[in-house]
Design an enzyme around this catalytic site. Sequence first.
Site, mmCIF file in Angstrom:
data_model
loop_
_atom_site.group_PDB
_atom_site.id
_atom_site.type_symbol
_atom_site.label_atom_id
_atom_site.label_comp_id
_atom_site.label_asym_id
_atom_site.label_seq_id
_atom_site.Cartn_x
_atom_site.Cartn_y
_atom_site.Cartn_z
ATOM 1 N N SER A 64 62.504 -68.675 39.615
ATOM 2 C CA SER A 64 63.810 -68.385 39.010
ATOM 3 C C SER A 64 64.016 -69.004 37.633
ATOM 4 O O SER A 64 65.011 -68.693 36.982
ATOM 5 C CB SER A 64 64.924 -68.853 39.937
ATOM 6 O OG SER A 64 65.052 -67.928 40.979
ATOM 7 N N LYS A 67 64.561 -66.642 34.904
ATOM 8 C CA LYS A 67 65.870 -66.004 34.696
ATOM 9 C C LYS A 67 66.550 -66.479 33.407
ATOM 10 O O LYS A 67 67.370 -65.771 32.843
ATOM 11 C CB LYS A 67 66.770 -66.276 35.902
ATOM 12 C CG LYS A 67 66.239 -65.671 37.211
ATOM 13 C CD LYS A 67 67.037 -66.151 38.416
ATOM 14 C CE LYS A 67 66.496 -65.602 39.727
ATOM 15 N NZ LYS A 67 67.214 -66.148 40.900
ATOM 16 N N TYR A 191 61.065 -57.599 38.439
ATOM 17 C CA TYR A 191 61.652 -58.892 38.838
ATOM 18 C C TYR A 191 60.632 -59.773 39.580
ATOM 19 O O TYR A 191 60.473 -60.956 39.265
ATOM 20 C CB TYR A 191 62.890 -58.635 39.714
ATOM 21 C CG TYR A 191 63.460 -59.887 40.332
ATOM 22 C CD1 TYR A 191 64.203 -60.789 39.585
ATOM 23 C CD2 TYR A 191 63.224 -60.194 41.677
ATOM 24 C CE1 TYR A 191 64.707 -61.958 40.145
ATOM 25 C CE2 TYR A 191 63.729 -61.353 42.245
ATOM 26 C CZ TYR A 191 64.462 -62.231 41.480
ATOM 27 O OH TYR A 191 64.937 -63.394 42.040
ATOM 28 N N TYR A 243 72.141 -72.883 41.857
ATOM 29 C CA TYR A 243 72.780 -72.210 42.998
ATOM 30 C C TYR A 243 73.920 -73.060 43.548
ATOM 31 O O TYR A 243 74.690 -73.617 42.775
ATOM 32 C CB TYR A 243 71.743 -71.899 44.095
ATOM 33 C CG TYR A 243 70.530 -71.209 43.555
ATOM 34 C CD1 TYR A 243 70.645 -69.968 42.944
ATOM 35 C CD2 TYR A 243 69.272 -71.784 43.620
ATOM 36 C CE1 TYR A 243 69.534 -69.313 42.437
ATOM 37 C CE2 TYR A 243 68.156 -71.140 43.111
ATOM 38 C CZ TYR A 243 68.298 -69.910 42.523
ATOM 39 O OH TYR A 243 67.216 -69.275 42.017
ATOM 40 N N VAL A 261 62.169 -71.732 43.038
ATOM 41 C CA VAL A 261 61.657 -72.119 44.362
ATOM 42 C C VAL A 261 60.180 -72.510 44.338
ATOM 43 O O VAL A 261 59.661 -72.992 45.344
ATOM 44 C CB VAL A 261 61.881 -71.054 45.466
ATOM 45 C CG1 VAL A 261 63.326 -70.923 45.824
ATOM 46 C CG2 VAL A 261 61.273 -69.732 45.094
#
Length: 309
Positions: A64, A67, A191, A243, A261
């Site tokens: 992530s 992102k 993605y 998150y 992760v």
Amino acid sequence: MSSLEVVVKEIADEMRQRPDRGEVATYIPELARADVKAFGLVVIDADGNVVAGGDSELPFSIQSISKVFTLTLALGKAGDRLWRRVGREPSGSAFNSIVQLEFEKGVPRNPFINAGAIAVTDLILSGHHPREALGEILRFMRFLADDSSITIDEAVAASEQRTGFRNAALANYMKSYGVLENPVDLTLGVYFHQCAIAMSCRQLAMAGRFLAHHGRNPSTGLSVVPPERARRINAVMLTCGHYDGSGEFAYRVGLPGKSGVGGGILAIAPGKASIAVWSPGLDASGNSRLGRIALEALTKWLGWSIFGE
Ligand code: GLU
């Protein structure tokens, strides 16, 4: 040795020995192969000094953290129109939660939860073949890190492609509301591959420098984004980068940061440094356990929290 070198070495030595390392992610089977004992830390200061500790050269799956860079690309492409497709409020939910998406009619809360990141990738894909979109993302990473050796770990991408049922659910749900423009399988393919980019802490810290220095690469002076955009990306990293652990990260570390992760975290000390840390064991929110602890120690030691000492 500079004081920064001493601090990085002390932290890396301490982290190597800690027994409480968290759990390696297993929901993407290929990620379960990561060595829970690995730990790397790299700080690149404003003068371009690279201070490294532990496994700083080993590539890991950035997941992530990608992102941050796709958000940067999408803002370059769509400007503020991007914010019609995705919000910028913390979610307080897990990275792969679908609950909020129903309340908010398919518009994801922010670009860093999975749904939001998939919507951002869909925007980058529009008007391109998936291969071109992925090429653009990879070229951007190589340019920022000044390293053409960065690649995608195809085994990780294939592993997630086989098992990414929740991401497929999120994407289909958004598609039903017209939030995604492209076929779901194509958007997901890009993605999964962007998440499977493999980078070392050194490469990642290099890539993050523009966020620490008003949108510019401090070594070359080249502008990547306008200062205002760098400031805003940092703001979203601070509020949404971890998150449902984002509040805890701000409380303990006090820097904009984005976790993945794979166990990596990119943290930005504005005006001071770009920092990458990696330890594959995760906490309950899916963020690197020792990564967070190491960053907390680093910012405390150096007085680098944006909230003061
Ligand atoms: N590829 C991962 C997923 O979509 C990214 C999650 C993360 O790094 O937090 O599940």
